[in-house]
Scaffold this motif. Structure first.
Motif, PDB file in Angstrom:
ATOM      1  N   ARG A 330       0.981  -1.267   0.052  1.00  0.00           N
ATOM      2  CA  ARG A 330      -0.070  -0.015   0.025  1.00  0.00           C
ATOM      3  C   ARG A 330       0.753   1.247   0.066  1.00  0.00           C
ATOM      4  NH1 ARG A 330      -1.457   3.368   4.244  1.00  0.00           N
ATOM      5  NH2 ARG A 330      -3.697   4.116   4.000  1.00  0.00           N
ATOM      6  N   ASN A 331       1.841   1.298   0.855  1.00  0.00           N
ATOM      7  CA  ASN A 331       2.751   2.367   0.890  1.00  0.00           C
ATOM      8  C   ASN A 331       3.304   2.696  -0.348  1.00  0.00           C
ATOM      9  OD1 ASN A 331       2.010   2.681   3.338  1.00  0.00           O
ATOM     10  ND2 ASN A 331       3.627   1.539   4.383  1.00  0.00           N
ATOM     11  N   LEU A 332       3.843   1.570  -1.136  1.00  0.00           N
ATOM     12  CA  LEU A 332       4.605   1.855  -2.374  1.00  0.00           C
ATOM     13  C   LEU A 332       3.721   2.250  -3.556  1.00  0.00           C
ATOM     14  CD1 LEU A 332       6.930  -1.560  -2.364  1.00  0.00           C
ATOM     15  CD2 LEU A 332       7.537   0.822  -1.648  1.00  0.00           C
ATOM     16  N   LEU A 333       2.323   1.929  -3.438  1.00  0.00           N
ATOM     17  CA  LEU A 333       1.371   2.461  -4.386  1.00  0.00           C
ATOM     18  C   LEU A 333       1.251   3.723  -4.167  1.00  0.00           C
ATOM     19  CD1 LEU A 333      -1.304  -0.484  -4.152  1.00  0.00           C
ATOM     20  CD2 LEU A 333       0.693  -0.170  -6.090  1.00  0.00           C
ATOM     21  N   ILE A 334       1.178   4.296  -3.052  1.00  0.00           N
ATOM     22  CA  ILE A 334       0.909   5.651  -2.759  1.00  0.00           C
ATOM     23  C   ILE A 334       2.361   6.379  -3.323  1.00  0.00           C
ATOM     24  CG2 ILE A 334       0.455   7.548  -0.999  1.00  0.00           C
ATOM     25  CD1 ILE A 334      -1.111   5.256   0.680  1.00  0.00           C
ATOM     26  N   GLY A 335       3.336   6.155  -2.758  1.00  0.00           N
ATOM     27  CA  GLY A 335       4.552   7.036  -3.195  1.00  0.00           C
ATOM     28  C   GLY A 335       4.692   6.858  -4.672  1.00  0.00           C
ATOM     29  N   GLY A 336       4.715   5.760  -5.182  1.00  0.00           N
ATOM     30  CA  GLY A 336       4.758   5.546  -6.835  1.00  0.00           C
ATOM     31  C   GLY A 336       3.724   6.725  -7.471  1.00  0.00           C
ATOM     32  N   ALA A 337       2.440   6.244  -7.196  1.00  0.00           N
ATOM     33  CA  ALA A 337       1.459   7.175  -7.755  1.00  0.00           C
ATOM     34  C   ALA A 337       1.716   8.795  -7.592  1.00  0.00           C
ATOM     35  CB  ALA A 337       0.135   6.931  -7.317  1.00  0.00           C
ATOM     36  N   LEU A 338       2.135   9.237  -6.645  1.00  0.00           N
ATOM     37  CA  LEU A 338       2.440  10.407  -6.347  1.00  0.00           C
ATOM     38  C   LEU A 338       3.461  10.990  -7.059  1.00  0.00           C
ATOM     39  CD1 LEU A 338       2.064  10.844  -2.519  1.00  0.00           C
ATOM     40  CD2 LEU A 338       0.807  12.058  -4.132  1.00  0.00           C
ATOM     41  N   LEU A 339       4.652  10.012  -7.119  1.00  0.00           N
ATOM     42  CA  LEU A 339       5.577  10.619  -8.234  1.00  0.00           C
ATOM     43  C   LEU A 339       5.263  10.628  -9.657  1.00  0.00           C
ATOM     44  CD1 LEU A 339       9.005   8.489  -6.890  1.00  0.00           C
ATOM     45  CD2 LEU A 339       8.486  10.872  -7.087  1.00  0.00           C
ATOM     46  N   SER A 368       8.365   7.733 -14.679  1.00  0.00           N
ATOM     47  CA  SER A 368       8.574   6.201 -15.047  1.00  0.00           C
ATOM     48  C   SER A 368       9.186   5.512 -13.800  1.00  0.00           C
ATOM     49  CB  SER A 368       9.656   5.920 -16.090  1.00  0.00           C
ATOM     50  OG  SER A 368      10.781   6.698 -15.758  1.00  0.00           O
ATOM     51  N   VAL A 369       9.691   6.248 -12.988  1.00  0.00           N
ATOM     52  CA  VAL A 369      10.265   5.637 -11.823  1.00  0.00           C
ATOM     53  C   VAL A 369       8.981   5.147 -10.812  1.00  0.00           C
ATOM     54  CG1 VAL A 369      11.631   5.731  -9.863  1.00  0.00           C
ATOM     55  CG2 VAL A 369      12.744   6.301 -11.725  1.00  0.00           C
ATOM     56  N   GLY A 370       8.171   6.190 -10.744  1.00  0.00           N
ATOM     57  CA  GLY A 370       6.863   6.136 -10.002  1.00  0.00           C
ATOM     58  C   GLY A 370       5.965   5.077 -10.368  1.00  0.00           C
ATOM     59  N   PHE A 371       5.864   4.870 -11.643  1.00  0.00           N
ATOM     60  CA  PHE A 371       5.014   3.673 -12.233  1.00  0.00           C
ATOM     61  C   PHE A 371       5.519   2.530 -11.948  1.00  0.00           C
ATOM     62  CE2 PHE A 371       3.806   1.397 -16.279  1.00  0.00           C
ATOM     63  CZ  PHE A 371       2.434   1.216 -15.988  1.00  0.00           C
ATOM     64  N   GLY A 372       6.944   2.287 -12.313  1.00  0.00           N
ATOM     65  CA  GLY A 372       7.661   1.273 -12.013  1.00  0.00           C
ATOM     66  C   GLY A 372       7.401   0.585 -10.402  1.00  0.00           C
ATOM     67  N   LEU A 373       7.534   1.626  -9.500  1.00  0.00           N
ATOM     68  CA  LEU A 373       7.007   1.408  -8.021  1.00  0.00           C
ATOM     69  C   LEU A 373       5.901   0.762  -7.923  1.00  0.00           C
ATOM     70  CD1 LEU A 373       8.707   4.490  -6.307  1.00  0.00           C
ATOM     71  CD2 LEU A 373       9.379   2.058  -5.947  1.00  0.00           C
ATOM     72  N   CYS A 374       4.788   0.856  -8.675  1.00  0.00           N
ATOM     73  CA  CYS A 374       3.566   0.598  -8.465  1.00  0.00           C
ATOM     74  C   CYS A 374       3.350  -1.142  -8.950  1.00  0.00           C
ATOM     75  CB  CYS A 374       2.454   1.495  -9.162  1.00  0.00           C
ATOM     76  SG  CYS A 374       2.280   3.204  -8.424  1.00  0.00           S
ATOM     77  N   LEU A 375       3.912  -1.390  -9.969  1.00  0.00           N
ATOM     78  CA  LEU A 375       3.647  -2.473 -10.889  1.00  0.00           C
ATOM     79  C   LEU A 375       3.499  -3.753  -9.860  1.00  0.00           C
ATOM     80  CD1 LEU A 375       5.362  -1.953 -14.336  1.00  0.00           C
ATOM     81  CD2 LEU A 375       2.905  -1.719 -13.647  1.00  0.00           C
ATOM     82  N   GLY A 376       4.570  -4.160  -9.277  1.00  0.00           N
ATOM     83  CA  GLY A 376       4.690  -5.156  -8.594  1.00  0.00           C
ATOM     84  C   GLY A 376       3.731  -5.441  -7.283  1.00  0.00           C
ATOM     85  N   PRO A 377       3.904  -4.194  -6.439  1.00  0.00           N
ATOM     86  CA  PRO A 377       3.027  -4.209  -5.299  1.00  0.00           C
ATOM     87  C   PRO A 377       1.406  -4.274  -5.626  1.00  0.00           C
ATOM     88  CG  PRO A 377       4.587  -2.637  -4.909  1.00  0.00           C
ATOM     89  CD  PRO A 377       4.904  -3.086  -6.388  1.00  0.00           C
ATOM     90  N   LEU A 378       1.284  -3.804  -6.831  1.00  0.00           N
ATOM     91  CA  LEU A 378      -0.264  -3.780  -7.365  1.00  0.00           C
ATOM     92  C   LEU A 378      -0.603  -5.092  -7.542  1.00  0.00           C
ATOM     93  CD1 LEU A 378      -2.783  -1.879  -8.147  1.00  0.00           C
ATOM     94  CD2 LEU A 378      -1.773  -1.816 -10.399  1.00  0.00           C
ATOM     95  N   VAL A 379       0.222  -5.967  -8.217  1.00  0.00           N
ATOM     96  CA  VAL A 379      -0.283  -7.349  -8.473  1.00  0.00           C
ATOM     97  C   VAL A 379      -0.250  -8.321  -7.163  1.00  0.00           C
ATOM     98  CG1 VAL A 379       0.324  -9.626  -9.737  1.00  0.00           C
ATOM     99  CG2 VAL A 379       0.739  -7.293 -10.782  1.00  0.00           C
ATOM    100  N   LEU A 450      -5.886   8.707  -4.112  1.00  0.00           N
ATOM    101  CA  LEU A 450      -7.068   8.820  -2.975  1.00  0.00           C
ATOM    102  C   LEU A 450      -7.617   7.310  -2.555  1.00  0.00           C
ATOM    103  CD1 LEU A 450      -8.800  10.694  -1.204  1.00  0.00           C
ATOM    104  CD2 LEU A 450     -10.292  10.948  -3.273  1.00  0.00           C
ATOM    105  N   VAL A 451      -7.631   6.516  -3.745  1.00  0.00           N
ATOM    106  CA  VAL A 451      -8.070   5.339  -3.648  1.00  0.00           C
ATOM    107  C   VAL A 451      -7.397   4.349  -2.791  1.00  0.00           C
ATOM    108  CG1 VAL A 451      -8.614   3.018  -4.867  1.00  0.00           C
ATOM    109  CG2 VAL A 451      -9.444   5.297  -5.836  1.00  0.00           C
ATOM    110  N   ALA A 452      -6.054   4.453  -2.889  1.00  0.00           N
ATOM    111  CA  ALA A 452      -5.149   3.680  -2.203  1.00  0.00           C
ATOM    112  C   ALA A 452      -5.146   4.064  -0.706  1.00  0.00           C
ATOM    113  CB  ALA A 452      -3.750   3.538  -2.743  1.00  0.00           C
ATOM    114  N   VAL A 453      -5.197   5.332  -0.378  1.00  0.00           N
ATOM    115  CA  VAL A 453      -5.393   5.739   1.178  1.00  0.00           C
ATOM    116  C   VAL A 453      -6.706   5.448   1.816  1.00  0.00           C
ATOM    117  CG1 VAL A 453      -5.421   8.039   2.384  1.00  0.00           C
ATOM    118  CG2 VAL A 453      -3.601   7.746   0.648  1.00  0.00           C
TER     119      VAL A 453
END
Length: 468
Positions: A330-339, A368-379, A450-453
Motif C-alpha cells: 500500500r505504501n509503495l502504491l501511494i508513493g509511486g502514484a504521487l511520483l 517512469s520510476v513512480g510507475f515502476g514502483l507501483c507494478l509489482g505491489p499492485l499485482v 486517494l483510492v489507495a489511501v
C-alpha cells in the motif's frame, strides 16, 4: 532442485509472455501516423487500432481467467499464444482499416486467454515470502520493459522497415513463448470443475464497454447532450446493468463472484489499476504525437526518446523489490502514484517550441520510476487473500481493469484534448491539446492515490520479508 528448476522455467515463460503482451499495447503508438496514412484511417478512426485490442482484451479477460481455472492454465496459455501469433501475422498483411481492426480484436482475444493464465501460474508457483517478491519484481520489470520499449521498437520498425512490422514483430515472440511454455510449464490440473463459464456475461461486458467507448469517442462530432451521444451511452449503461444482473442470477459459473469485491485489496487494487491504466495509455499517446507532430521528430528518434522512460520503469520495478522487503505494498502504491502524478503535471507544461531535454527528459524519469514502483505491489495486492481456485479470476480482473481503463482513458482524454485543440491545426494548438490531456493524466493519478489511501487497509499486507 527439480522444483526450483520448474519454478525458474515457469517464471521465464511468464516473463516472456508478459513482455510480449505489454509490448503490443505500445508498439503501435509511434506508427499510428504512418499506419493511418497507409490504410486510410481518419483522425479519430485510427484510435480504434488501440481500442479494438484493449476492449476485447479487457472485456474477455474475466472469461479467460475463469476458463484457465476450469480447463487448466497451461492449456489456455498455449491456446492464447497460438491465436495471438496468428492474429499478429494477419494484421501485418492487412489491406484496409477493417482488416487491421479485426486482427487487433483477435489479438485481444488471444491475450485475454494467455495473460490471466500466465499471472495465475506465477501466483500459484510463488505463493509467498521473498521468492514471491522477486517473482513479481521480474514480472513487473518485464511488463514495464515491454510497454516502454515497445515505443522504441515501434519507432525503429516504422521508420526503417514499415508500419506492418509493428504487427509482424509479435510472431516470433509468440512462437518462442509457445515453445517455452510447451516444454517449461508443467501440466496443471484444473483448480475447480463447477458450471460452465458465463459466456453471455463476457459478451455483455465487451459490448457494454465498446458501446461506452464508442459514445465517448464520438463526442468530438456529437456533443455530450446530443441525442446520438445520450442514446449510445444509455445503451452502454443498459448492457452493463444487464451484465451485473446476469452475474447475480446465472446458473453457469459467473465470470467473477461478486463477493470477491468485498475483499478491499481486490476492489481497491482494481480501481487503482483502472485509473493508472487510463493515465498511462493516454500519456503514451499524447507524448508520441507531441514529439512527432509538434516537435517534428521522426518515428525512430521518437522511439529512442522513450528509452529513458523504459529504463526508469525498470529501475522503479527493481527498487520496488528492494523496498518490498521493508514496506507494505500500500505504501509503495501511494508513493509511486504521487511520483507519477508529479511527472505528468510536469509534462503538462510542454510548449510548442520546446525540446526533448527541457520538456520531456525530466518528467519522463520521474513518472517512469513512480510507475515502476507501483507494478509489482499492485499485482501482489490484487491477489491477496484470494482462494486458490479464484486466482485466475482475480488475475483476469486486474488485467481487465487496466485494459478497460486504457481504452476509456484514451477515449475521454483524447476527446478532451481534441476539443481543446479546436478546428485550427497548428503546432501551437496541438500542443495546447496535448498539454491539457497530460495534465488530466496527473489528475487521474491523484485520484488513484486517494483510492489507495481510503480503500486499501493500512495493515492488510505486511512486507514479504516479515511474512516469510
Amino acid at each position: 532442485m527439480f522444483r526450483n528448476y520448474r519454478s525458474g522455467l515457469t517464471l521465464t515463460v511468464v516473463a516472456v509472455v508478459q513482455f510480449m503482451v505489454s509490448l503490443d499495447l505500445s508498439v503501435v503508438n509511434v506508427g499510428l501516423p504512418q499506419l493511418a496514412t497507409g490504410l486510410g484511417f481518419s483522425a479519430t478512426g485510427v484510435t480504434w487500432v488501440i481500442h479494438a485490442y484493449a476492449l476485447t482484451f479487457g472485456g474477455l479477460l474475466l472469461l479467460g481467467g475463469k476458463a484457465g481455472d476450469r480447463y487448466g492454465r497451461k492449456r489456455m496459455l498455449l491456446a492464447g499464444l497460438a491465436l495471438f501469433g496468428l492474429a499478429s501475422l494477419a494484421g501485418g498483411f492487412a489491406q484496409d482499416p477493417g482488416h487491421l481492426v479485426a486482427a487487433r480484436a483477435a489479438q485481444g482475444i488471444g491475450a485475454a486467454a494467455l495473460a490471466p493464465a500466465a499471472l495465475a501460474l506465477l501466483a500459484t508457483t510463488f505463493p509467498g515470502g521473498r521468492a514471491r517478491v522477486r517473482a513479481f519484481g521480474v514480472w513487473s520489470a518485464m511488463n514495464a520493459a515491454g510497454g516502454a520499449l515497445g515505443v522504441l521498437i515501434g519507432g525503429v520498425l516504422t521508420q526503417y522497415a514499415s508500419w506492418r512490422w509493428v504487427m509482424f514483430v509479435n510472431v516470433p515472440m509468440a512462437a518462442v513463448a509457445f515453445a517455452l511454455a510447451w516444454r517449461g510449464v508443467a501440466a496443471d490440473l484444473p483448480a475447480v470443475r463447477r458450471g460452465r463459464p458465463d459466456v453471455l456475461g463476457a459478451v455483455l461486458a465487451t459490448a457494454g464497454m465498446t458501446t461506452l467507448v464508442f459514445g465517448v469517442v464520438r463526442t468530438d462530432r456529437h456533443g455530450w447532450a446530443s441525442p446520438a451521444t445520450v442514446i449510445t451511452l444509455a445503451i452502454a449503461v443498459v448492457l452493463l446493468a444487464a451484465l451485473v444482473l446476469v452475474e447475480r442470477t446465472t446458473r453457469r459459473e459467473p465470470l467473477v463472484r461478486l463477493g470477491l469485491f468485498a475483499n478491499r485489496s481486490v476492489s481497491g487494487a482494481n480501481v487503482f489499476n483502472l485509473l493508472v491504466g487510463a493515465a498511462m495509455a493516454s500519456a503514451f499517446y499524447f507524448l508520441s504525437l507531441y514529439l512527432q507532430r509538434v516537435l517534428g521528430i521522426g518515428p525512430a528518434l521518437t522511439g529512442v526518446m522513450f528509452l529513458p522512460f523504459a529504463l526508469g520503469v525498470v529501475a522503479g520495478s527493481v527498487l520496488a523489490v528492494k523496498l518490498g522487503y521493508r514496506f507494505a505494498p500500500r505504501n509503495l502504491l501511494i508513493g509511486g502514484a504521487l511520483l507519477t502524478a508529479t511527472g505528468f503535471a510536469w509534462f503538462g507544461l510542454i510548449s510548442a517550441d520546446g525540446a526533448f531535454a527541457t520538456d520531456v527528459l525530466g518528467p519522463s524519469i520521474l513518472a517512469s520510476v513512480g510507475f515502476g514502483l507501483c507494478l509489482g505491489p499492485l499485482v501482489a495486492t490484487a491477489t491477496t487473500d484470494v482462494e486458490p481456485h479464484e486466482t485466475g479470476t482475480a488475475s483476469g480482473l486486474l488485467n481487465s481493469s487496466r485494459q478497460l481503463g486504457a481504452s476509456l482513458g484514451l477515449a475521454a482524454l483524447g476527446t478532451a484534448a481534441q476539443q481543446h485543440t479546436g478546428d485550427t491545426i497548428t503546432p501551437e494548438t496541438l500542443n495546447a491539446g496535448y498539454a491539457r490531456g497530460l495534465t488530466l493524466c496527473a489528475v487521474l493519478l491523484l485520484a488513484a492515490v486517494l483510492v489507495a489511501v481510503t480503500v486499501l487497509r493500512r495493515t492488510a499486507d505486511q512486507p514479504a520479508a516479515r511474512a516469510a
